[in-house]
Design an enzyme around this catalytic site. Structure first.
Site, short mmCIF file in Angstrom:
data_model
loop_
_atom_site.label_atom_id
_atom_site.label_comp_id
_atom_site.label_asym_id
_atom_site.label_seq_id
_atom_site.Cartn_x
_atom_site.Cartn_y
_atom_site.Cartn_z
N SER A 1 0.83 -1.22 0.00
CA SER A 1 0.00 0.00 0.00
C SER A 1 0.86 1.27 0.00
O SER A 1 2.02 1.25 0.42
CB SER A 1 -0.90 0.02 1.24
OG SER A 1 -1.70 -1.14 1.26
N1 SAM Z 1 -0.50 -4.96 4.01
C1 SAM Z 1 0.28 -5.31 2.85
C2 SAM Z 1 1.66 -4.74 2.87
O1 SAM Z 1 2.04 -4.09 3.86
O2 SAM Z 1 2.40 -4.99 1.90
C3 SAM Z 1 -0.43 -4.95 1.56
C4 SAM Z 1 -1.63 -5.81 1.36
S1 SAM Z 1 -2.21 -5.95 -0.30
C5 SAM Z 1 -2.90 -4.36 -0.60
C6 SAM Z 1 -3.62 -7.01 0.03
C7 SAM Z 1 -3.21 -8.42 0.39
O3 SAM Z 1 -4.37 -9.10 0.86
C8 SAM Z 1 -2.67 -9.23 -0.78
O4 SAM Z 1 -1.43 -9.76 -0.47
C9 SAM Z 1 -3.72 -10.34 -0.95
O5 SAM Z 1 -3.20 -11.56 -1.42
C10 SAM Z 1 -4.25 -10.45 0.45
N2 SAM Z 1 -5.56 -11.09 0.60
C11 SAM Z 1 -6.67 -10.98 -0.17
N3 SAM Z 1 -7.67 -11.72 0.33
C12 SAM Z 1 -7.20 -12.32 1.45
C13 SAM Z 1 -7.76 -13.20 2.42
N4 SAM Z 1 -9.02 -13.64 2.35
N5 SAM Z 1 -6.98 -13.60 3.45
C14 SAM Z 1 -5.70 -13.18 3.55
N6 SAM Z 1 -5.11 -12.33 2.66
C15 SAM Z 1 -5.85 -11.91 1.63
#
Ligand code: SAM
Length: 219
Positions: free
Chosen positions: A63
């Site tokens: 993000s």
């Molecule tokens: N917080 C992260 C960072 O500091 O880099 C960025 C997160 S990214 C915007 C969103 C993440 O949520 C992705 O890695 C995606 O694979 C994960 N994601 C999506 N659905 C999910 C779920 N049901 N459970 C766990 N992770 C999930």
């Protein structure tokens, strides 16, 4: 090279303060300490302190810095807190939280894509946060019952609605920060649990990759 990144980190944190995104001293010092350059893929390393999302593979992103600032301030973590993050991605947000909760607290972070959980594991290990962060692979829309209740839950992917298990796993006085809306645009919501009641605040429009899972969107 470390010196250049440190200088850039100080510059971007200063502008986040000036632009009004950051004011909490704990969050400011955490963002001054966590080396974002350790959490971006090598090909984007020189862009580490651009205040914008960056690709981390698998169609996912780390993000933007202002979004990390806004969400962390709204979560209001404290030293000693037990925090759940849904959506580990690069591990950067988990590292910022780990700085704040300190050695008496802990961060559990759940990622659905195994390759990203491995990426985060190596980043968090190199940056020295693994003593306070536990990474789990799975569907974080179901929360992480073994470590609940949590003082705070932060969801860094967009949900169609607030997943019921996350509300159940939030302790009294706990705060949940989550983008809720469509696949394309959402509103950042803060939900506070007080005496068993929920207080909901809508903060600002935002755009996140979708939360995919039982209480999220379909793959
Ligand atoms: N917080 C992260 C960072 O500091 O880099 C960025 C997160 S990214 C915007 C969103 C993440 O949520 C992705 O890695 C995606 O694979 C994960 N994601 C999506 N659905 C999910 C779920 N049901 N459970 C766990 N992770 C999930």
């Amino acid at each position: 090279m470390g010196g250049v990144f440190e200088e850039e980190r100080r510059r971007v944190v200063r502008s986040l303060v000036e632009e009004g995104y950051l004011s909490d001293e704990r969050v400011i010092s955490a963002m001054l300490r966590v080396p974002r350059e350790e959490f971006v893929p090598p090909e984007y390393r020189r862009l580490s302190y651009y205040d914008s999302p960056l690709p981390i593979g698998y169609g996912q992103t780390i993000s933007a810095l202002h979004m990390v600032a806004i969400m962390t301030e709204r979560l209001s973590p404290m030293p000693g807190h037990r925090v759940l993050e849904v959506g580990t991605g690069s591990g950067y947000q988990a590292a910022v939280l780990a700085e704040i909760v300190g050695p008496r607290g802990h961060v559990w972070t759940v990622e659905r894509i195994p390759g990203l959980a491995e990426f985060a594991l190596s980043n968090l290990s190199r940056a020295g946060y693994l003593n306070r962060v536990t990474i789990a692979v799975g569907d974080g829309s179901e929360g992480f019952p073994p470590a609940s209740p949590f003082d705070g839950i932060i969801v860094t992917a967009a949900a169609p609605d607030v997943p019921e298990p996350l509300l159940e796993q939030l302790g009294d006085g706990g705060r949940l920060v989550i983008p809720v809306g469509s696949r394309w645009v959402q509103v950042l919501r803060v939900i506070v649990k007080e005496g068993g009641k929920l207080r909901v605040e809508e903060v600002l429009p935002c755009v996140f990759v979708p939360l995919v899972g039982k209480y999220g969107f379909r793959a």
